[in-house]
Write a protein that holds these residues in place. Structure first.
Motif, mmCIF file in Angstrom:
data_model
loop_
_atom_site.group_PDB
_atom_site.id
_atom_site.type_symbol
_atom_site.label_atom_id
_atom_site.label_comp_id
_atom_site.label_asym_id
_atom_site.label_seq_id
_atom_site.Cartn_x
_atom_site.Cartn_y
_atom_site.Cartn_z
ATOM 1 N N GLU A 98 4.236 1.275 2.451
ATOM 2 C CA GLU A 98 5.286 2.061 1.798
ATOM 3 C C GLU A 98 5.199 3.512 2.257
ATOM 4 O O GLU A 98 4.174 4.176 2.066
ATOM 5 C CB GLU A 98 5.172 1.996 0.275
ATOM 6 C CG GLU A 98 6.283 2.781 -0.412
ATOM 7 C CD GLU A 98 6.175 2.794 -1.932
ATOM 8 O OE1 GLU A 98 7.079 3.345 -2.594
ATOM 9 O OE2 GLU A 98 5.174 2.259 -2.464
ATOM 10 N N ILE A 99 6.280 3.987 2.869
ATOM 11 C CA ILE A 99 6.428 5.388 3.281
ATOM 12 C C ILE A 99 7.554 5.960 2.442
ATOM 13 O O ILE A 99 8.730 5.627 2.636
ATOM 14 C CB ILE A 99 6.763 5.502 4.782
ATOM 15 C CG1 ILE A 99 5.752 4.716 5.631
ATOM 16 C CG2 ILE A 99 6.829 6.965 5.200
ATOM 17 C CD1 ILE A 99 4.332 5.221 5.545
ATOM 18 N N GLU A 100 7.222 6.804 1.473
ATOM 19 C CA GLU A 100 8.204 7.290 0.502
ATOM 20 C C GLU A 100 9.241 8.229 1.134
ATOM 21 O O GLU A 100 8.898 9.131 1.882
ATOM 22 C CB GLU A 100 7.486 8.034 -0.627
ATOM 23 C CG GLU A 100 7.010 7.133 -1.752
ATOM 24 C CD GLU A 100 8.090 6.835 -2.789
ATOM 25 O OE1 GLU A 100 9.281 7.137 -2.535
ATOM 26 O OE2 GLU A 100 7.741 6.303 -3.848
ATOM 27 N N MET A 101 10.511 8.000 0.767
ATOM 28 C CA MET A 101 11.608 8.872 1.157
ATOM 29 C C MET A 101 12.828 8.552 0.297
ATOM 30 O O MET A 101 12.953 7.440 -0.181
ATOM 31 C CB MET A 101 11.928 8.701 2.650
ATOM 32 C CG MET A 101 12.339 7.276 3.053
ATOM 33 S SD MET A 101 12.617 7.085 4.826
ATOM 34 C CE MET A 101 10.951 6.915 5.431
ATOM 35 N N PRO A 102 13.724 9.485 0.026
ATOM 36 C CA PRO A 102 13.654 10.888 0.432
ATOM 37 C C PRO A 102 12.812 11.753 -0.519
ATOM 38 O O PRO A 102 12.470 12.876 -0.195
ATOM 39 C CB PRO A 102 15.115 11.320 0.390
ATOM 40 C CG PRO A 102 15.702 10.485 -0.721
ATOM 41 C CD PRO A 102 15.008 9.153 -0.617
ATOM 42 N N ILE A 133 0.856 -1.185 0.000
ATOM 43 C CA ILE A 133 0.000 0.000 0.000
ATOM 44 C C ILE A 133 0.893 1.235 0.000
ATOM 45 O O ILE A 133 1.638 1.480 0.958
ATOM 46 C CB ILE A 133 -0.951 0.015 1.209
ATOM 47 C CG1 ILE A 133 -1.766 -1.282 1.277
ATOM 48 C CG2 ILE A 133 -1.887 1.214 1.119
ATOM 49 C CD1 ILE A 133 -2.750 -1.333 2.425
ATOM 50 N N HIS A 134 0.827 1.976 -1.082
ATOM 51 C CA HIS A 134 1.616 3.197 -1.273
ATOM 52 C C HIS A 134 0.917 4.328 -0.508
ATOM 53 O O HIS A 134 0.010 4.975 -1.019
ATOM 54 C CB HIS A 134 1.701 3.494 -2.764
ATOM 55 C CG HIS A 134 2.563 4.652 -3.126
ATOM 56 N ND1 HIS A 134 3.939 4.629 -3.036
ATOM 57 C CD2 HIS A 134 2.243 5.888 -3.605
ATOM 58 C CE1 HIS A 134 4.434 5.781 -3.440
ATOM 59 N NE2 HIS A 134 3.419 6.577 -3.786
ATOM 60 N N LEU A 135 1.351 4.557 0.698
ATOM 61 C CA LEU A 135 0.600 5.392 1.633
ATOM 62 C C LEU A 135 0.950 6.871 1.576
ATOM 63 O O LEU A 135 0.181 7.701 2.081
ATOM 64 C CB LEU A 135 0.819 4.884 3.065
ATOM 65 C CG LEU A 135 0.139 3.543 3.394
ATOM 66 C CD1 LEU A 135 0.709 2.954 4.668
ATOM 67 C CD2 LEU A 135 -1.363 3.740 3.518
ATOM 68 N N THR A 136 2.093 7.225 0.989
ATOM 69 C CA THR A 136 2.500 8.636 1.000
ATOM 70 C C THR A 136 3.104 9.015 -0.341
ATOM 71 O O THR A 136 3.766 8.208 -0.994
ATOM 72 C CB THR A 136 3.542 8.906 2.108
ATOM 73 O OG1 THR A 136 4.796 8.303 1.762
ATOM 74 C CG2 THR A 136 3.068 8.344 3.435
ATOM 75 N N ASP A 137 2.873 10.266 -0.735
ATOM 76 C CA ASP A 137 3.448 10.781 -1.979
ATOM 77 C C ASP A 137 3.264 12.292 -1.997
ATOM 78 O O ASP A 137 2.746 12.885 -1.039
ATOM 79 C CB ASP A 137 2.797 10.124 -3.208
ATOM 80 C CG ASP A 137 3.775 9.983 -4.356
ATOM 81 O OD1 ASP A 137 4.275 11.019 -4.833
ATOM 82 O OD2 ASP A 137 4.063 8.845 -4.752
#
Length: 783
Positions: free
Chosen positions: A511-515, A440-444
């Motif tokens: 999924e928590i996107e970084m950087p 689950i792509h939770l942030t963007d």
């Protein structure tokens, strides 16, 4: 009885069942108008108009009905032009629909079915078949009783203007995934068709002829590729400008008549294909008297099967202990004597006396249950009771286990939020296909979708954008809808989703996107950006693509993100935590004296090495907490963190390099697994981001490239398909883009490479489509 004889027998039996439908429903209500006869009630007919209220109807794409539609003399009457088309509030897939109609002199109208109200490019008569209603005989393919432009009708069937005609439309499932359409006008059959969308079918030839001979058909437009490919929809009565009246409108829903879940070749139509299946004669029939026998952990899996069978069967099977009877039972057994089939494997033994599912672990029992469900008639997947079906399971001995341990899909609520109920429904479909991982792509840049208690602004601010781009990013001027969009999952929601998926043996990978992909977070807490003062007023991004906003690799930012990951780990028991790492636009790092100094202080070569350093901080943190970092293959830039799992998306090179270096990989290349890409010709499909990944291409994918050394092949954990949602605005379109391609991916991930056969898969898929229909999954129809 050999295989050919069985095929002939079942085709004869199917024909007999269809004849029974036609005969038993041939009676017409002989009493007062707008009332069902006792026989019709017994058969399951329902009135769609009672002579007093039009509450079961509304205007096309509207919640109301225009005043030009009136009730006059117990009939539903279009009194003058301007009433617009009306549709049933309820949708229907298979049905027996009947009514009476009369039309004014010179008038024209029609009945359409499986109307698609989601389309914005087509009018209903362009994508749904029309049974023509008309005064006066004219061109044979556009006179009363004709299937408009397709099937001609002889003269002399319709009655004079102002007299009541009777119409009947029967749409029923046919053998091998096809459908049958039959129509009558005044008790004379005018249409008898097999609906088969294969390019060389008679149906497809009929459409080609109609488009080629428009002047003969008397039509003004060509039928598009999506014509009659919806699987459900309302029934439409047309406003063509003339006064027309309707009464005695009634309908009976028809079940999916799948006598056996077998393909045309006589094989069990299970997807994904089992490792081995040995067939024998006979059936096991499930009845209310059937017992399910299991104990301890096996009983938990047995109860799940009972729960899933009950809605369609209309009865709940009873669960008993192993001390119960030996015959007429479904038995679940856990055994430590099945090491060869692994933790997800199972055996399924069906005889006339019993069904026995054996496995080493509960997951195997669950997957055995999914296969058992597919052996039953497709209508077992209905959410409501199905009448007139004998719940037979063909005798077979199946041994089955997966090829790969990671068989996944990715969904993207960050771009377009997916409500929790729809996400749970998506998980159900995955479970049927033995898929076991959901990322689950939770942030963007366009949204932050998970509640973090320590940082409430992430959802107070970051979960909402002011508007959304309309149309394609790279086509024409940028236009926006002006509508606020957003939403997020509370921590209670997350726990429910994880628990729901776990019960179906699906691991949720957050999924928590970084950087990069960090604008939603930076808009919530500007100090996370490289230039806080300049970024203090930025908003969550409203367009697609990747913004230049990137996390600043300061100690404060790293602590912030590790605090986020701490709460994430508390919610998700997954061994794997995805941190993105892709498409990090480093222009801000390059322009920052602060981070150029950091690069020099740490002896790093460039910004790519700085990203590698940043990722290693997260890898060390996750490893310390007993988790494994997963990242897109961009994390190879500057050197790979020692414990990281690489998800290879920019082709296979990243996966090959990582596996040969001894790192675990998940293959997810754009070429075969990007399900946000078009699955047909772009001019005939809904808007997508681009690309072209048709069904066959997905099926032909081999997740272990030849360039991976033989002794390193074990580092390929499996494969995953991506459903990035820039151009997937709602859950219905998510299903359209996922299926049936996800069924192909599931088979690639589960079944032995040696059994791969696309033609065989298609034969089984035609039956499998009936299951998707019963589940009300809005899949893309087969070509």
């Amino acid at each position: 009885m050999n295989r050919i004889e069985r095929i002939i027998m079942w085709k004869k039996l199917y024909s007999f069942v269809l004849i029974c439908i036609l005969v038993c429903s041939g009676c017409v209500s002989a009493g007062r108008i707008n009332q069902l006869s006792p026989e019709e009630k017994k058969q399951g007919f329902k009135l769609l108009f009672d002579g007093k209220s039009m509450d079961k109807w509304r205007n096309y794409k509207s919640k109301t009905i225009r005043p030009q539609w009136q009730i006059i003399d117990e009939a539903m009457v279009l009194t003058e032009k301007g009433g617009k088309d009306i549709v049933t509030k309820e949708k229907f897939d298979y049905f027996d629909f009947r009514l009476q109609w009369n039309i004014a002199e010179g008038g024209n109208s029609g009945i359409m079915f499986r109307v698609d109200e989601s389309t914005t490019k087509r009018l209903p008569w362009m994508v749904a078949p029309e049974f023509q209603l008309k005064d006066r005989y004219g061109k044979p393919r556009k006179s009363a009783g004709a299937l408009y432009g397709l099937v001609a009708v002889p003269e002399g069937i319709a009655k004079k203007a102002g007299e009541w005609n009777t119409t009947r439309i029967l749409l029923a499932p046919g053998p091998n995934g096809r459908e049958q359409l039959k129509c009558w006008l005044n008790d004379t059959q005018t249409v008898d068709l097999v609906i088969d969308h294969a390019p060389d079918s008679e149906w497809s030839k009929l459409i080609k002829r109609r488009n080629k001979e428009k002047d003969v058909a008397g039509t003004k437009f060509e039928l598009p590729a999506e014509f009659f490919k919806t699987t459900t929809g309302p029934i439409l009565l047309q406003d063509h400008g003339a006064r027309v009246a309707f009464r005695n409108i009634r309908i009976r829903k028809l079940p999916t008549i799948a006598l056996l879940a077998t393909s045309e070749a006589g094989k069990v139509s299970v997807i994904p294909r089992p490792v081995s299946a040995e067939y024998s004669e006979g059936f096991f029939t499930i009845t209310p008297a059937t017992l399910v026998i299991a104990e301890d952990k096996a009983a938990t899996e047995a109860q799940k099967l009972i729960d899933t069978l009950a809605p369609a069967m209309g009865f709940r099977l009873k669960l008993a202990t192993s001390s119960g009877p030996q015959d007429r039972v479904i038995r679940f057994e856990l055994s430590d004597k099945l090491p060869q089939i692994g933790n997800e494997g199972y055996t399924l033994d069906v005889t006339a006396k019993s069904i026995v599912i054996r496995a080493a672990k509960p997951a195997g029992l669950f997957y055995g249950s999914q296969t058992l469900r597919q052996l039953l008639p497709a209508s077992v997947f209905s959410k409501t009771k199905v009448k007139g079906v004998t719940w037979k399971v063909p005798s077979v001995m199946i041994t089955d286990y997966p090829r790969f341990k990671w068989r996944g899909l990715l969904v993207d609520p960050a771009r377009h939020f997916i409500p929790k109920p729809d996400l749970l429904r998506f998980i159900d479909a995955m479970a049927l296909h033995k898929l076991n991982s959901l990322q689950i792509h939770l942030t963007d840049d366009q949204g932050w979708r998970i509640e973090i208690k320590k940082y409430p602004k992430l959802t107070e601010v970051g979960a909402w954008r002011d508007e959304t781009l309309i149309g394609h990013l790279h086509k024409g001027p940028l236009l926006f809808d002006g509508k606020r969009h957003g939403g997020f999952y509370t921590q209670a929601d997350i726990r429910e989703i994880v628990r729901y998926a776990s019960a179906r043996h699906i691991n949720i990978v957050p999924e928590i996107e970084m950087p990069g992909h960090a604008r939603a977070a930076i808009s919530s807490y500007p100090h996370l950006g490289v230039f806080p003062e300049k970024q203090k007023d930025i908003r969550v991004w409203t367009r697609w693509g990747v913004s230049g906003d990137i996390f600043a690799p300061r100690p404060r930012t790293i602590a912030f993100l590790q605090n986020v990951l701490t709460e994430v780990m508390q919610l998700f028991p997954s061994k794997y935590i995805h941190i993105g790492g892709d498409e990090a636009v480093k222009n801000h790092w390059k322009a920052s004296e602060e981070f150029q100094a950091l690069i020099r202080d740490k002896g790093l070569k460039d910004e790519a090495k700085l990203q590698s350093w940043f990722i290693k901080q997260m890898d060390t943190f996750l490893t310390k907490n007993g988790r494994r970092l997963v990242g897109w293959d961009d994390i190879l830039q500057g050197g790979l963190a020692p414990g990281a799992v690489v998800m290879s998306w920019r082709g296979e090179t990243g996966g090959i390099t990582s596996a040969n270096a001894g790192h675990d990989v998940v293959m997810a290349p754009t070429s075969h697994t990007y399900f946000d890409y078009y699955q047909g010709p772009a001019d005939k499909e809904p808007l997508a981001i681009g690309g072209y990944v048709p069904l066959e291409k997905v099926y032909q994918y081999e997740p272990i490239p030849k360039a991976i050394d033989a002794d390193k092949a074990g580092h390929v954990l499996g494969l995953q398909a991506q459903l990035w949602s820039e151009y997937i605005p709602d859950p219905q379109h998510l299903e359209y883009m996922a299926y049936p391609r996800a069924a192909a991916l599931a088979e690639v991930g589960w079944s032995p490479k040696s059994l791969k056969d696309y033609d065989d898969f298609l034969a089984r898929l035609r039956q499998h489509i009936q299951r998707l229909k019963a589940m009300d999954i809005r899949y893309r129809p087969l070509d």
